[in-house]
Design a protein around this motif. Sequence first.
Motif, PDB file in Angstrom:
ATOM      1  N   LEU A  42       0.866  -1.185   0.000  1.00 50.46           N
ATOM      2  CA  LEU A  42       0.000   0.000   0.000  1.00 50.46           C
ATOM      3  C   LEU A  42       0.902   1.233   0.000  1.00 50.46           C
ATOM      4  O   LEU A  42       1.787   1.355   0.830  1.00 50.46           O
ATOM      5  N   ASP A  74      -8.580   0.366  -3.118  1.00 52.35           N
ATOM      6  CA  ASP A  74      -9.774  -0.473  -2.965  1.00 52.35           C
ATOM      7  C   ASP A  74      -9.602  -1.809  -3.673  1.00 52.35           C
ATOM      8  O   ASP A  74      -9.894  -2.863  -3.106  1.00 52.35           O
ATOM      9  N   ARG A 103      -7.398  -4.161  -1.844  1.00 57.49           N
ATOM     10  CA  ARG A 103      -7.958  -4.759  -0.624  1.00 57.49           C
ATOM     11  C   ARG A 103      -8.846  -5.961  -0.929  1.00 57.49           C
ATOM     12  O   ARG A 103      -9.070  -6.800  -0.056  1.00 57.49           O
ATOM     13  N   SER A 104      -9.363  -6.018  -2.161  1.00 61.38           N
ATOM     14  CA  SER A 104     -10.316  -7.088  -2.455  1.00 61.38           C
ATOM     15  C   SER A 104      -9.790  -8.072  -3.504  1.00 61.38           C
ATOM     16  O   SER A 104     -10.556  -8.647  -4.267  1.00 61.38           O
TER      17      SER A 104
END
Length: 356
Positions: free
Chosen positions: A304, A327, A330-331
């Motif tokens: 990140l 985002d 994160r997924s």
Amino acid sequence: MSSISLNQIKKSFAGLTILQSVDMDIEKGEFVVILGPSGCGKSTLLNVIAGLDDCDSGQIIIDGKDVSGLEPSQRGLAMVFQSYALFPAMTVRRNLSFGMEIAGKPKPEIKNKVAWVAKLLQIEALLDRKPGQLSGGQRQRVAIGRALVRSSNICLFDEPLSNLDAKLRAETRVELKQLHETLKSTMVYVTHDQIEAMTMADRVAVMHKGKVEQFAHPQSIYEKPASLFVAGFVGSPAMNFFHGELDGAGVFKTADVAIETSGYIFENKMTPGASVLGVRCEDIAVVDAGAPDSIPASLAFVELLGADALGWFDCLGKRLSVKLSVDAARSLSETVGLRFNMTKASIFSAATEQRL
Ligand SMILES: Nc1ncnc2c1ncn2[C@@H]1O[C@H](COP(=O)(O)OP(=O)(O)O)[C@@H](O)[C@H]1O
Ligand SMILES: [Mg+2]
């Protein structure tokens, strides 16, 4: 303002070739950055332009005049080094005026020039201090000022910001660029820092082993690197590379996967054979595992970075970087498909290492 032409400059030290036939035409008012790794010959080239070093053969033309045989002081240029080389016992004012005093310039002219440069570089409040009472950034500003009072036509810089901390380096970079816009002088700036090159240069000359590999606008260097070396040196994280074979139909085969190169614009003509495909992290899309035209990959880890993120994937036997939104990072699934944007890719001949 002045223009500089370098014609077939060659230089060796003790039988070791340091510059192998450098050609370069620098236009009046241009800000040219010479970028390359440590030891590639950048300082040697700058010293040859300045006359601090003689070249073995070749010509240096400034404003149409061959200056190759002239002393540094006769070439009408100024140089700023990494070490400020200010006189510690002299005030800033004296550091600025000393060169002109030695050259026997009239007093009123010296006074005017010092006032001009002090205002330009915003060091008026420091004129009565000694270098020991200045910060690193202020000292470098005085060093730049001292160069500018000598000549504001051509300024040569050899890694002038590398002794400054990161924040000050970024600020001084912007100030130097603004100074160039004000003075419109010809500036040749040597650095190993690609950010400095990308942000300041009108054109960048990428040097490798004593040769200029590419001399172009920073964006062209980034988007269409002329050689494998330039592709790997410019950009962070480094470009992802795949070694493989280009067939007669323009399909790139690597590790049993066939990648269509349609959309890629070949520089000359498509040459089948051993090649290297290069794709930057922002030109790779993450799709569902098994999606059409995608290459299977598995997630190794995510970095990140604040504004965005880097996904590191194992793919085609390599570890490669993919730029992601925070985002999306994160997924991520463990196994995904990757799609390369071939219109933004680079393909190099494995034999010549030149762009195809
Ligand atoms: N005066 C010298 N004598 C011998 N070798 C030198 C001399 N100056 C530079 N070199 C060599 O030339 C090469 C290029 O040096 P330099 O131009 O300083 O590289 P850069 O500025 O790109 O780091 C290096 O290998 C260096 O050791
Ligand atoms: Mg150097």
